[in-house]
Scaffold this motif. Structure first.
Motif, short mmCIF file in Angstrom:
data_model
loop_
_atom_site.label_atom_id
_atom_site.label_comp_id
_atom_site.label_asym_id
_atom_site.label_seq_id
_atom_site.Cartn_x
_atom_site.Cartn_y
_atom_site.Cartn_z
N THR A 165 0.83 -1.20 0.00
CA THR A 165 0.00 0.00 0.00
C THR A 165 0.87 1.25 0.00
O THR A 165 2.06 1.21 0.31
CB THR A 165 -0.93 0.03 1.23
OG1 THR A 165 -0.11 0.09 2.42
CG2 THR A 165 -1.81 -1.20 1.28
N GLY A 166 0.25 2.36 -0.35
CA GLY A 166 0.98 3.62 -0.34
C GLY A 166 0.03 4.79 -0.52
O GLY A 166 -1.18 4.62 -0.68
N GLN A 167 0.59 5.98 -0.46
CA GLN A 167 -0.22 7.17 -0.62
C GLN A 167 0.65 8.29 -1.19
O GLN A 167 1.87 8.28 -1.07
CB GLN A 167 -0.84 7.61 0.71
CG GLN A 167 0.13 8.19 1.73
CD GLN A 167 0.98 7.15 2.40
OE1 GLN A 167 0.57 6.01 2.60
NE2 GLN A 167 2.20 7.53 2.77
N VAL A 168 -0.02 9.22 -1.83
CA VAL A 168 0.61 10.45 -2.31
C VAL A 168 -0.24 11.61 -1.81
O VAL A 168 -1.47 11.57 -1.92
CB VAL A 168 0.70 10.49 -3.85
CG1 VAL A 168 1.23 11.84 -4.32
CG2 VAL A 168 1.59 9.37 -4.36
N ALA A 231 4.48 6.26 -8.35
CA ALA A 231 5.17 7.28 -9.13
C ALA A 231 4.32 7.74 -10.31
O ALA A 231 4.18 8.94 -10.57
CB ALA A 231 6.52 6.77 -9.61
N GLN A 232 3.73 6.79 -11.03
CA GLN A 232 2.92 7.14 -12.19
C GLN A 232 1.65 7.90 -11.79
O GLN A 232 1.31 8.92 -12.40
CB GLN A 232 2.54 5.87 -12.96
CG GLN A 232 3.71 5.18 -13.64
CD GLN A 232 4.31 6.04 -14.75
OE1 GLN A 232 3.63 6.45 -15.67
NE2 GLN A 232 5.60 6.32 -14.65
N MET A 233 0.98 7.44 -10.76
CA MET A 233 -0.26 8.10 -10.35
C MET A 233 0.01 9.46 -9.72
O MET A 233 -0.71 10.43 -9.97
CB MET A 233 -1.03 7.20 -9.38
CG MET A 233 -1.55 5.92 -10.02
SD MET A 233 -2.43 4.84 -8.86
CE MET A 233 -3.86 5.85 -8.45
N GLY A 234 1.06 9.55 -8.92
CA GLY A 234 1.40 10.83 -8.29
C GLY A 234 1.81 11.87 -9.31
O GLY A 234 1.39 13.03 -9.24
N CYS A 235 2.60 11.48 -10.28
CA CYS A 235 3.04 12.43 -11.31
C CYS A 235 1.89 12.79 -12.23
O CYS A 235 1.89 13.86 -12.84
CB CYS A 235 4.23 11.87 -12.08
SG CYS A 235 5.77 11.90 -11.11
N GLY A 251 -4.47 14.05 -3.70
CA GLY A 251 -3.71 12.82 -3.55
C GLY A 251 -4.62 11.62 -3.55
O GLY A 251 -5.79 11.68 -3.95
N PHE A 252 -4.08 10.51 -3.05
CA PHE A 252 -4.84 9.25 -3.07
C PHE A 252 -4.17 8.23 -2.16
O PHE A 252 -2.99 8.35 -1.81
CB PHE A 252 -4.90 8.69 -4.50
CG PHE A 252 -3.54 8.44 -5.10
CD1 PHE A 252 -2.88 7.24 -4.93
CD2 PHE A 252 -2.91 9.44 -5.83
CE1 PHE A 252 -1.62 7.02 -5.46
CE2 PHE A 252 -1.65 9.24 -6.37
CZ PHE A 252 -1.00 8.03 -6.19
N PHE A 253 -4.94 7.22 -1.77
CA PHE A 253 -4.43 6.02 -1.13
C PHE A 253 -4.50 4.89 -2.15
O PHE A 253 -5.47 4.79 -2.90
CB PHE A 253 -5.25 5.66 0.11
CG PHE A 253 -5.15 6.66 1.22
CD1 PHE A 253 -4.02 6.73 2.02
CD2 PHE A 253 -6.20 7.55 1.47
CE1 PHE A 253 -3.92 7.66 3.04
CE2 PHE A 253 -6.11 8.47 2.49
CZ PHE A 253 -4.97 8.53 3.28
N LEU A 254 -3.49 4.05 -2.17
CA LEU A 254 -3.45 2.96 -3.14
C LEU A 254 -3.17 1.63 -2.43
O LEU A 254 -2.28 1.56 -1.58
CB LEU A 254 -2.35 3.21 -4.18
CG LEU A 254 -2.09 2.10 -5.21
CD1 LEU A 254 -3.30 1.94 -6.13
CD2 LEU A 254 -0.84 2.38 -6.02
N ASN A 255 -3.95 0.62 -2.77
CA ASN A 255 -3.71 -0.74 -2.29
C ASN A 255 -3.48 -1.60 -3.52
O ASN A 255 -4.43 -1.92 -4.24
CB ASN A 255 -4.89 -1.26 -1.46
CG ASN A 255 -4.59 -2.59 -0.81
OD1 ASN A 255 -3.87 -3.42 -1.36
ND2 ASN A 255 -5.15 -2.80 0.38
N LEU A 256 -2.24 -1.98 -3.76
CA LEU A 256 -1.91 -2.74 -4.96
C LEU A 256 -2.28 -4.22 -4.81
O LEU A 256 -2.37 -4.93 -5.80
CB LEU A 256 -0.42 -2.59 -5.27
CG LEU A 256 0.01 -2.78 -6.73
CD1 LEU A 256 -0.72 -1.83 -7.64
CD2 LEU A 256 1.52 -2.58 -6.86
N LYS A 257 -2.50 -4.64 -3.57
CA LYS A 257 -2.85 -6.04 -3.32
C LYS A 257 -4.20 -6.38 -3.95
O LYS A 257 -4.37 -7.44 -4.55
CB LYS A 257 -2.88 -6.32 -1.82
CG LYS A 257 -2.97 -7.79 -1.45
CD LYS A 257 -1.65 -8.51 -1.70
CE LYS A 257 -1.68 -9.91 -1.14
NZ LYS A 257 -0.43 -10.64 -1.42
#
Length: 267
Positions: A165-168, A231-235, A251-257
């Protein structure tokens, strides 16, 4: 019937029609930072093709390329032993004909509390792996919040992630003057990540962040594609600031799982 207006942040107008390339301080040249730099290369070339002055990037990182960085980070075996920021900036400049700069030091205050040289920049992008570094960046940005220079600080975009997971999060450095709008409720100030999520950042410092000794060990901590996805979504968010001149999201929260993304509204 009265309806609520959509909240919208309008881009600082200088970013849209600058007289010189927009200065960006990119802090961190690892898993996310190395991918963000590639995205900024693409963005710079595209902006110039559209008549914009483009970007001028300064990359900060004191780390050295190791074998554990290969595969997940954007480095070649021949670059092992080089400073990460030097390897990436040299490659970017050769590839695109730019004159971007590398800083082989941490973006932090010195022993006397002085901020680093060459910090003047309109946009700061942090791709660091510790909460402490974010609080340090926030303190420096508050001290550099001066509106008396062409490269006055305007925005801070922070990238952060765990294994899947991650966030920008996009923040303004001070307030950005907003136009009058009948259609939107304008938002002039976007809070720092260190203010909005201070407690979560402090809790994250309790987890183990020791360096990985191999790629296999690194992949146990961060999945192979979480950095590049962020990186792609943040940019893409940064690109919308330049091209659309406004954004309802910061921004956003991302769950790649499970491939879920949740946008974060500006207000």
């Amino acid at each position: 019937m009265k309806t609520d207006k959509t909240k919208m942040h309008f881009t600082d107008p200088y970013l849209i029609s600058p007289t010189n390339p927009i200065c960006i301080n990119l802090i961190g040249a690892g898993g996310t930072g190395s991918k963000v730099l590639t995205a900024l290369m693409e963005m710079n070339y595209s902006l110039i093709a559209l008549g914009h002055a483009g970007l001028c990037v300064r990359l900060w990182d004191d780390d050295i390329v190791s074998d554990a960085n290969l595969g997940r980070q954007r480095f070649a075996p021949s670059e092992v032993g080089l400073h990460k920021c030097v390897a990436l900036i040299n490659r970017a400049n050769r590839f695109m004909g730019t004159n971007w700069k590398a800083e082989t030091v941490k973006f932090e205050k010195d022993a006397l509390g002085r901020i680093p040289q060459n910090t003047k920049s309109s946009i700061f992008i942090s791709c660091t792996d510790s909460a402490g570094s974010r609080f340090e960046i926030a303190e420096i940005l508050k001290r550099t919040n001066s509106r008396q220079h062409r490269d006055e600080p305007k925005y801070w975009m922070d990238f952060g992630n765990s294994q899947h997971t991650g966030q920008v999060l996009l923040s303004t450095i001070g307030e950005i003057a907003q136009p009058c709008s009948d259609k939107f409720e304008t938002v002039a100030s976007l809070p720092f990540v260190t203010e909005e999520f201070a407690e979560l950042l402090k809790e994250s410092e309790l987890t183990d962040d020791t360096p990985s000794c191999s790629l296999a060990e690194a992949l146990e901590k961060q999945d192979l594609y979480i950095n590049s996805a962020l990186a792609q979504m943040g940019c893409s968010l940064l690109w919308s600031l330049f091209r659309e001149g406004m954004t309802p999201y910061r921004g956003f929260f991302l769950n790649l799982k499970d491939f879920r993304s949740q946008p974060i509204a500006v207000g």
